[in-house]
Design an enzyme around this catalytic site. Structure first.
Site, short mmCIF file in Angstrom:
data_model
loop_
_atom_site.label_atom_id
_atom_site.label_comp_id
_atom_site.label_asym_id
_atom_site.label_seq_id
_atom_site.Cartn_x
_atom_site.Cartn_y
_atom_site.Cartn_z
CD GLU A 89 -3.10 -0.85 0.37
OE1 GLU A 89 -3.59 0.28 0.31
OE2 GLU A 89 -3.51 -1.80 -0.31
CG ASP A 108 -8.43 5.48 -6.50
OD1 ASP A 108 -8.87 6.62 -6.24
OD2 ASP A 108 -8.30 4.60 -5.64
CB THR A 162 -6.26 7.06 -0.94
OG1 THR A 162 -7.17 6.62 -1.96
CG2 THR A 162 -5.66 5.85 -0.25
#
Length: 315
Positions: free
Chosen positions: A100, A118, A123
């Site tokens: 990640e 994305d 995020t």
């Protein structure tokens, strides 16, 4: 921090970017005076004065009772038999962070936040909570319940508005700065840990134990839920497991563990390739599959693997 894959929701595909006290018994010594007498003699031998017995040392005070929270954690640790063992959970956090965040230092990711393009908005955090998928909103709401008036609380209305979209409306750089500020608060770090466990870690471990797989299998489940989410559609965790069931059976149903985990990873790779952002499958091919091929079902260190071409080692 170099994030190389995308992240998703708590219900939609997730994005890809853890001196025992001893009791001592004390015996107090005692002396018994013996009276000596000589029967029939013209005199009696006087008995010496008895030596008084020493006062016994006081018993040590009992240790204070553990708090309810400490007792709960002790019981949880005692019951841990797989990935939920604290040492194995730490390994799991490092393995996921390598994929990640391109780093084994997963605790450094509490403050991480960016839009990786994305389609899921921001995020952020240790597991890639997303503003567009619901899990970031759940996290900030939890934090607001435990710590009213925190730095992120003013952004709750905006987070509710952008949920389900990639919009930054009402957020932007001010929100990013507030996130980094909040990340220094132990209460926010704990909230991230708790949401990670509630949505991803605990369900993965529970399903792994139900299926009869060991520590490696539980980690394989956990990593899949982190990336794909815990839903039941074809490319979420439930759908991946259902696809694997067409090819093999888990140990709890009489299947071979290695054959089952290979079938699960095959289904996982298929799901990853359905989305361009997940098309690099190295976190399976050169990491999890490496441990499985080596027969390391207990996920025992030392561990060596690669993700996106970068090499890592634990132990």
């Amino acid at each position: 921090m170099n994030l190389k894959t995308p992240h998703t929701p708590s219900t939609a595909p997730h994005h890809s970017r853890s001196a025992r006290a001893r009791r001592l018994r004390r015996l107090a010594p005692f002396v018994v005076a013996l009276a000596l007498a000589v029967p029939g003699a013209s005199y009696a031998l006087a008995s010496p004065a008895p030596t008084p017995a020493p006062t016994p040392a006081p018993a040590p005070a009992p240790a204070p009772a553990a708090s309810a929270g400490a007792r709960t954690e002790q019981a949880r640790t005692k019951a841990a038999t797989g990935l939920d063992d604290p040492a194995k959970k730490e390994i799991a956090m490092q393995l996921v962070s390598s994929a990640e965040n391109s780093s084994l230092d997963w605790k450094d990711q509490y403050r991480y936040i960016e839009d990786i393009g994305d389609g899921r908005g921001y995020t952020a955090g240790i597991i890639g909570f997303c503003s567009g998928t619901g899990d970031m909103l759940d996290l900030v709401e939890r934090y607001a319940r435990t710590t009213p008036g925190n730095a992120l609380a003013p952004y709750l209305p905006a987070l509710r508005e952008v949920n389900g979209t990639d919009s930054h409306d009402g957020l932007g750089s001010a929100f990013e700065n507030a996130w980094r500020t909040a990340a220094g608060d132990p209460a926010f770090q704990q909230a991230q840990n708790d949401e990670r466990d509630r949505v991803y870690f605990d369900p993965a471990v529970a399903q792994g134990k139900e299926d009869g797989v060991g520590t490696l299998g539980q980690f394989i489940y956990y990593d899949a839920i982190v990336m794909h989410g815990p839903g039941d559609d074809g490319t979420s965790f439930g759908g991946i497991r259902a696809r694997a069931l067409r090819e093999a059976r888990p140990p709890a149903e009489g299947g071979d563990e290695t054959a089952w985990l290979n079938a699960f990873l095959d289904a996982r790779v298929w799901a990853m390739k359905q989305e361009e952002a997940h098309s690099d499958t190295s976190r399976v091919d050169t990491a999890q599959r490496v441990f499985l091929d080596a027969g390391n079902l207990g996920l025992e260190p030392p561990l060596e693997w690669k993700v996106y071409g970068d090499s890592y080692r634990i132990g």
